[in-house]
Design a protein around this motif. Structure first.
Motif, PDB file in Angstrom:
ATOM      1  N   GLU A  68     -11.767   2.388  -4.791  1.00 48.64           N
ATOM      2  CA  GLU A  68     -12.122   0.507  -4.665  1.00 48.64           C
ATOM      3  C   GLU A  68     -10.703   0.380  -5.905  1.00 48.64           C
ATOM      4  OE1 GLU A  68     -11.656  -1.887  -1.688  1.00 48.64           O
ATOM      5  OE2 GLU A  68     -12.204   0.048  -1.925  1.00 48.64           O
ATOM      6  N   LEU A  69     -11.093   0.682  -7.097  1.00 49.15           N
ATOM      7  CA  LEU A  69     -10.182  -0.988  -8.202  1.00 49.15           C
ATOM      8  C   LEU A  69      -8.860   0.302  -7.845  1.00 49.15           C
ATOM      9  CD1 LEU A  69      -9.690  -2.760 -10.583  1.00 49.15           C
ATOM     10  CD2 LEU A  69     -10.664  -0.227 -11.371  1.00 49.15           C
ATOM     11  N   LEU A  70      -8.486   1.036  -7.849  1.00 43.85           N
ATOM     12  CA  LEU A  70      -7.284   1.939  -7.406  1.00 43.85           C
ATOM     13  C   LEU A  70      -6.283   1.056  -6.404  1.00 43.85           C
ATOM     14  CD1 LEU A  70      -8.032   5.513  -9.231  1.00 43.85           C
ATOM     15  CD2 LEU A  70      -6.541   3.202  -9.892  1.00 43.85           C
ATOM     16  N   ARG A  71      -7.640   1.536  -5.328  1.00 45.98           N
ATOM     17  CA  ARG A  71      -6.814   0.994  -4.079  1.00 45.98           C
ATOM     18  C   ARG A  71      -6.370  -0.716  -4.367  1.00 45.98           C
ATOM     19  NH1 ARG A  71      -7.907  -1.511  -0.010  1.00 45.98           N
ATOM     20  NH2 ARG A  71      -9.835  -2.467   0.010  1.00 45.98           N
ATOM     21  N   GLU A  72      -6.982  -1.251  -4.733  1.00 43.08           N
ATOM     22  CA  GLU A  72      -7.184  -2.607  -4.593  1.00 43.08           C
ATOM     23  C   GLU A  72      -5.526  -2.596  -5.366  1.00 43.08           C
ATOM     24  OE1 GLU A  72     -10.591  -4.992  -5.931  1.00 43.08           O
ATOM     25  OE2 GLU A  72     -11.078  -4.692  -4.287  1.00 43.08           O
ATOM     26  N   TYR A  74      -3.180  -0.503  -6.176  1.00 40.30           N
ATOM     27  CA  TYR A  74      -2.356  -0.078  -5.270  1.00 40.30           C
ATOM     28  C   TYR A  74      -1.743  -0.549  -5.031  1.00 40.30           C
ATOM     29  CZ  TYR A  74      -1.352   4.303  -8.897  1.00 40.30           C
ATOM     30  OH  TYR A  74      -1.330   4.938  -9.424  1.00 40.30           O
ATOM     31  N   THR A  75      -2.290  -1.417  -3.879  1.00 42.48           N
ATOM     32  CA  THR A  75      -2.400  -2.218  -2.933  1.00 42.48           C
ATOM     33  C   THR A  75      -1.284  -3.486  -2.909  1.00 42.48           C
ATOM     34  OG1 THR A  75      -4.230  -1.422  -1.077  1.00 42.48           O
ATOM     35  CG2 THR A  75      -3.291  -3.742  -0.693  1.00 42.48           C
ATOM     36  N   LYS A  76      -1.682  -3.895  -4.192  1.00 42.63           N
ATOM     37  CA  LYS A  76      -0.980  -4.907  -4.905  1.00 42.63           C
ATOM     38  C   LYS A  76       1.070  -4.637  -5.530  1.00 42.63           C
ATOM     39  CE  LYS A  76      -5.025  -7.535  -6.587  1.00 42.63           C
ATOM     40  NZ  LYS A  76      -5.577  -7.822  -7.092  1.00 42.63           N
ATOM     41  N   LEU A  77       0.860  -3.220  -5.395  1.00 44.89           N
ATOM     42  CA  LEU A  77       2.192  -3.006  -6.193  1.00 44.89           C
ATOM     43  C   LEU A  77       2.796  -2.825  -4.877  1.00 44.89           C
ATOM     44  CD1 LEU A  77       0.756  -0.353  -8.700  1.00 44.89           C
ATOM     45  CD2 LEU A  77       2.007  -2.240  -9.201  1.00 44.89           C
ATOM     46  N   GLN A  78       2.525  -2.701  -4.216  1.00 49.60           N
ATOM     47  CA  GLN A  78       3.036  -2.410  -2.698  1.00 49.60           C
ATOM     48  C   GLN A  78       3.343  -3.399  -1.783  1.00 49.60           C
ATOM     49  OE1 GLN A  78       1.529  -0.974   0.917  1.00 49.60           O
ATOM     50  NE2 GLN A  78       2.888   0.537   1.752  1.00 49.60           N
ATOM     51  N   GLN A  79       2.494  -4.778  -2.144  1.00 52.71           N
ATOM     52  CA  GLN A  79       2.441  -5.512  -1.611  1.00 52.71           C
ATOM     53  C   GLN A  79       3.420  -6.242  -2.677  1.00 52.71           C
ATOM     54  OE1 GLN A  79       1.555  -7.331   1.156  1.00 52.71           O
ATOM     55  NE2 GLN A  79       2.515  -8.978   0.643  1.00 52.71           N
ATOM     56  N   HIS A  80       3.613  -6.267  -3.764  1.00 50.15           N
ATOM     57  CA  HIS A  80       4.656  -6.842  -4.997  1.00 50.15           C
ATOM     58  C   HIS A  80       5.695  -6.745  -4.066  1.00 50.15           C
ATOM     59  CE1 HIS A  80       6.479  -8.077  -8.110  1.00 50.15           C
ATOM     60  NE2 HIS A  80       6.359  -6.959  -8.817  1.00 50.15           N
ATOM     61  N   ALA A  81       6.492  -4.718  -4.371  1.00 52.56           N
ATOM     62  CA  ALA A  81       7.074  -4.323  -3.691  1.00 52.56           C
ATOM     63  C   ALA A  81       8.276  -4.713  -2.328  1.00 52.56           C
ATOM     64  CB  ALA A  81       6.984  -2.436  -3.438  1.00 52.56           C
ATOM     65  N   LYS A  82       7.049  -5.574  -1.542  1.00 55.29           N
ATOM     66  CA  LYS A  82       7.198  -5.514  -0.422  1.00 55.29           C
ATOM     67  C   LYS A  82       7.739  -6.870  -0.832  1.00 55.29           C
ATOM     68  CE  LYS A  82       5.692  -6.891   4.594  1.00 55.29           C
ATOM     69  NZ  LYS A  82       4.484  -7.364   5.584  1.00 55.29           N
ATOM     70  N   GLU A  83       7.621  -7.853  -1.290  1.00 54.18           N
ATOM     71  CA  GLU A  83       7.867  -9.270  -1.759  1.00 54.18           C
ATOM     72  C   GLU A  83       9.635  -8.920  -2.186  1.00 54.18           C
ATOM     73  OE1 GLU A  83       5.146 -10.834  -4.227  1.00 54.18           O
ATOM     74  OE2 GLU A  83       3.160 -11.185  -2.543  1.00 54.18           O
ATOM     75  N   ARG A 158      -2.711   5.689   1.605  1.00 55.59           N
ATOM     76  CA  ARG A 158      -3.405   5.874   2.609  1.00 55.59           C
ATOM     77  C   ARG A 158      -4.122   7.027   2.670  1.00 55.59           C
ATOM     78  NH1 ARG A 158       1.480   3.740   4.993  1.00 55.59           N
ATOM     79  NH2 ARG A 158       2.053   6.336   5.263  1.00 55.59           N
ATOM     80  N   THR A 159      -3.514   7.881   2.197  1.00 58.57           N
ATOM     81  CA  THR A 159      -3.729   9.732   1.467  1.00 58.57           C
ATOM     82  C   THR A 159      -5.274   9.920   0.358  1.00 58.57           C
ATOM     83  OG1 THR A 159      -1.060  10.555   2.170  1.00 58.57           O
ATOM     84  CG2 THR A 159      -3.263  11.552   1.330  1.00 58.57           C
ATOM     85  N   PHE A 160      -5.305   9.061  -0.236  1.00 60.12           N
ATOM     86  CA  PHE A 160      -5.926   9.456  -1.754  1.00 60.12           C
ATOM     87  C   PHE A 160      -7.159   8.319  -1.528  1.00 60.12           C
ATOM     88  CE2 PHE A 160      -2.197  11.730  -2.518  1.00 60.12           C
ATOM     89  CZ  PHE A 160      -2.732  12.997  -2.140  1.00 60.12           C
ATOM     90  N   LEU A 161      -6.301   7.349  -1.116  1.00 57.20           N
ATOM     91  CA  LEU A 161      -7.693   6.035  -1.339  1.00 57.20           C
ATOM     92  C   LEU A 161      -7.808   5.474  -0.743  1.00 57.20           C
ATOM     93  CD1 LEU A 161      -5.498   4.223  -4.614  1.00 57.20           C
ATOM     94  CD2 LEU A 161      -7.222   6.506  -4.888  1.00 57.20           C
ATOM     95  N   SER A 162      -7.909   5.118   0.727  1.00 56.57           N
ATOM     96  CA  SER A 162      -8.153   4.851   1.364  1.00 56.57           C
ATOM     97  C   SER A 162      -9.616   5.551   2.630  1.00 56.57           C
ATOM     98  CB  SER A 162      -7.454   4.599   2.945  1.00 56.57           C
ATOM     99  OG  SER A 162      -6.629   3.231   2.092  1.00 56.57           O
ATOM    100  N   ASP A 163     -11.098   5.219   2.702  1.00 62.28           N
ATOM    101  CA  ASP A 163     -11.908   6.006   3.807  1.00 62.28           C
ATOM    102  C   ASP A 163     -11.468   6.882   4.803  1.00 62.28           C
ATOM    103  OD1 ASP A 163     -13.403   4.533   1.395  1.00 62.28           O
ATOM    104  OD2 ASP A 163     -13.113   2.796   2.664  1.00 62.28           O
TER     105      ASP A 163
END
Length: 163
Positions: A68-72, A74-83, A158-163
């Motif tokens: 869950e920590l890694l998902r959060e 990596y999601t932040k990293l993706q959000q930063h890339a989007k920004e 989506r592949t490795f960190l999501s439920d």
């Protein structure tokens, strides 16, 4: 957080049935083969695949909290890339998941001539095409790399960190 257990049970039940079906067919096929092939198969299962078989039978222990920590993260990293993409494009509403917006960005704003996918016969801005675009349009290298990174992060989450 852990998803729908009914869906998981259904998936696992089907998986067990499919695996058993394959095993039954394989076992019957091997019965009709010579002893050498049967022994070779047993050798593979007992010696070569011993550790893989152990993993299959016991599963892999997953640290749910760390996942869950890694998902959060990596999601932040993706959000930063989007920004960053939105900042480069100059549009806070730009959505890199929108095929229509990506086509406008690369075709019209960057003047990238899209590759036609051999299967779908349509323009593509997928990962394979991006590699070609990186070579053909070095002036857009930063934008293309950032877009690829955004997409890679999404696939990883989506592949490795999501439920």
């Amino acid at each position: 957080m852990y998803g729908n257990n009914e869906v998981r049970w259904e998936y696992n039940s089907k998986d067990v049935c499919y695996t058993l079906s394959v095993d039954n067919v394989l076992t019957n096929l091997l019965k009709n083969e010579d002893n050498y092939l049967q022994e070779f198969y047993r050798f593979q299962q007992d010696k070569v695949c011993k550790h893989i078989t152990t993993l299959v039978n016991r599963g892999v222990k997953v640290d749910i909290e760390y996942k869950e920590l890694l998902r959060e993260e990596y999601t932040k990293l993706q959000q930063h890339a989007k920004e960053l993409l939105q900042w480069i494009v100059g549009d806070s509403e730009f959505n890199p998941d929108s095929t229509a917006q990506i086509k406008i960005l690369f075709k019209e704003l960057c003047a990238i001539e899209p590759i036609i996918d051999k299967v779908t016969k349509s323009e593509t801005f997928g990962a394979k095409a991006m590699i070609v675009y990186l070579e053909e349009y070095p002036e857009w290298r930063t934008l293309l790399h950032l877009y690829l990174e955004y997409k890679r992060l999404g696939v990883f989450v989506r592949t490795f960190l999501s439920d």
